[in-house]
Design an enzyme around this catalytic site. Sequence first.
Site, PDB file in Angstrom:
ATOM      1  N   ASP A   1       9.276   2.959  -0.075  1.00 22.41           N
ATOM      2  CA  ASP A   1       8.342   3.699   0.672  1.00 22.41           C
ATOM      3  C   ASP A   1       8.484   3.293   2.185  1.00 22.41           C
ATOM      4  O   ASP A   1       8.132   2.362   2.559  1.00 22.41           O
ATOM      5  CB  ASP A   1       6.874   3.389   0.151  1.00 22.41           C
ATOM      6  CG  ASP A   1       6.038   4.032   0.890  1.00 22.41           C
ATOM      7  OD1 ASP A   1       6.051   4.692   1.880  1.00 22.41           O
ATOM      8  OD2 ASP A   1       4.802   3.829   0.419  1.00 22.41           O
TER       9      ASP A   1
ATOM     10  N   TYR B   1       0.857  -1.313   0.039  1.00 22.39           N
ATOM     11  CA  TYR B   1      -0.064   0.054   0.029  1.00 22.39           C
ATOM     12  C   TYR B   1       0.728   1.156  -0.012  1.00 22.39           C
ATOM     13  O   TYR B   1       2.026   1.298   0.737  1.00 22.39           O
ATOM     14  CB  TYR B   1      -0.767  -0.071   1.344  1.00 22.39           C
ATOM     15  CG  TYR B   1      -1.873   1.022   1.435  1.00 22.39           C
ATOM     16  CD1 TYR B   1      -3.038   1.291   0.467  1.00 22.39           C
ATOM     17  CD2 TYR B   1      -1.510   2.113   2.549  1.00 22.39           C
ATOM     18  CE1 TYR B   1      -3.640   2.447   0.563  1.00 22.39           C
ATOM     19  CE2 TYR B   1      -2.399   3.225   2.385  1.00 22.39           C
ATOM     20  CZ  TYR B   1      -3.414   3.485   1.765  1.00 22.39           C
ATOM     21  OH  TYR B   1      -4.280   4.406   1.641  1.00 22.39           O
TER      22      TYR B   1
ATOM     23  N   LYS C   1       4.244   9.033   8.748  1.00 21.26           N
ATOM     24  CA  LYS C   1       3.830   8.569  10.200  1.00 21.26           C
ATOM     25  C   LYS C   1       4.908   9.036  11.384  1.00 21.26           C
ATOM     26  O   LYS C   1       4.762  10.214  11.767  1.00 21.26           O
ATOM     27  CB  LYS C   1       3.956   6.936   9.852  1.00 21.26           C
ATOM     28  CG  LYS C   1       2.724   6.624   9.229  1.00 21.26           C
ATOM     29  CD  LYS C   1       2.345   5.047   9.081  1.00 21.26           C
ATOM     30  CE  LYS C   1       0.835   4.765   8.387  1.00 21.26           C
ATOM     31  NZ  LYS C   1       0.903   4.139   6.931  1.00 21.26           N
TER      32      LYS C   1
END
Length: 429
Positions: free
Chosen positions: A238, A144, A266
């Site tokens: 990522d 994702y 995050k």
Amino acid sequence: MNTTKSQELYKRGQRHMVGAVNSPVRAFQSVGGTPIFIDHGQGAYVTDVDGNTYVDLVQSYGPMILGHGHPKVLEAVSQAITKGFSFGASTEAEVELAEIICDAFPGMDMVRLVNSGTEAVFSAIRLARAFKGKNKIIKFDGCYHGHADSLLVAAGSGVATLSLPGSSGVPEEAVKNTLIATYNSLDSVKQHIAANEDIAAVIIEPIAGNMGVVLPQDNFLKDLKILCEQHNILLIIDEVMTGFRSTFGGAQEVLGVEADITCLGKVIGGGFPVGAYGARREIMEMVAPLGPMYQAGTLSGNPIAVASGIATLKALRGTNPYQLFNELGKNISNTLLEEARKNKIDLTVNRFGAMLNPFFNANEINNFDDAKQCNTDQFAKFFWLMMEEGVFIPPSQYEAWFLSIAIGSTELDKLKIAISNSFKKLTNP
Ligand SMILES: *Cc1c(COP(=O)(O)O)cnc(C)c1O
């Protein structure tokens, strides 16, 4: 467990909020029942509006690596907020956060701050295309990378949980340049490269966390990097989930591979909206104002969010909790496997530093097809048993459990008892 107030809020919220949530996995759709509404969090715990307190392994899906309300972060944010909220001009704090990030990532000479992981990733894709002058990208099934159109194919996380093929509303043209490879299969990447001239970048989660935790096997990432170099393709790593989680820096460091472009999010906001993408100078100089690739943001580098990010990273650098995370993760993983075995439940646990997750399946999980073989009904029951025992884990088989430095021996004991009781009740309801 009394959840009267959560149920009331859920009902009230559904009138004007889609599913009473602002992000789909919060809706508890794959485990059934009513989602809880949180009142507050402190340290290792969150408390819902009915006063139930849980050891928190959701951690806002990753950012709260210091636990909730860390005093250093609270102090930094409180100070920053007295100076104003947003200016539309640079601040010293942005310079400092960029320095901390670039110091921690050897492959990054420059970094651009944005407001979310999604934004970081779609900007990185645009940058790769601009730099190489090519259009196609390769992503891996089950990884994702946020909810940008071109990446909403074969994505894990909420998309996997809801069993959507991708997403409706994404035109074919938006994904026609996205090629899907199989995680841990270099051959699947080679096949795309053999069949396509126009590949600008390969994007990957270095440790996959959005199909559950899936580790790259052997030298998969190193080999992938070599393959990319041979074919004039950029490697985008990522690290929105993995950044600053297994070491002070990236999973790249642990795995011995260097990205051409790195994406972050995050942890670098410590609970506030911050994302970032960075690369070596030659690539970043493509970005406006230095270069022709346009990317901008009214609130990018917001001073409050950046203050939170700096304080979070400094606290991580100061405490260096990574060895501890490893031991804690191993401990929890052993308990899960032991209790599952005692109760004759098929279980596999994958873990890496401060992230882990149990798969209700006896087999190794090395890609998304493996992950999809899991017993999600059993997971749903386990989820609610853990909630009853006072542990908040992500309401999906496909989400990682996150550890924070706030989890001490008291919380570890609570977790072990909760796991033991939950497995017992799973076999003898
Ligand atoms: C969470 C995540 C994103 C998206 O970040 P948002 O801040 O939710 O937009 C992208 N990539 C990975 C690997 C993630 O875990």
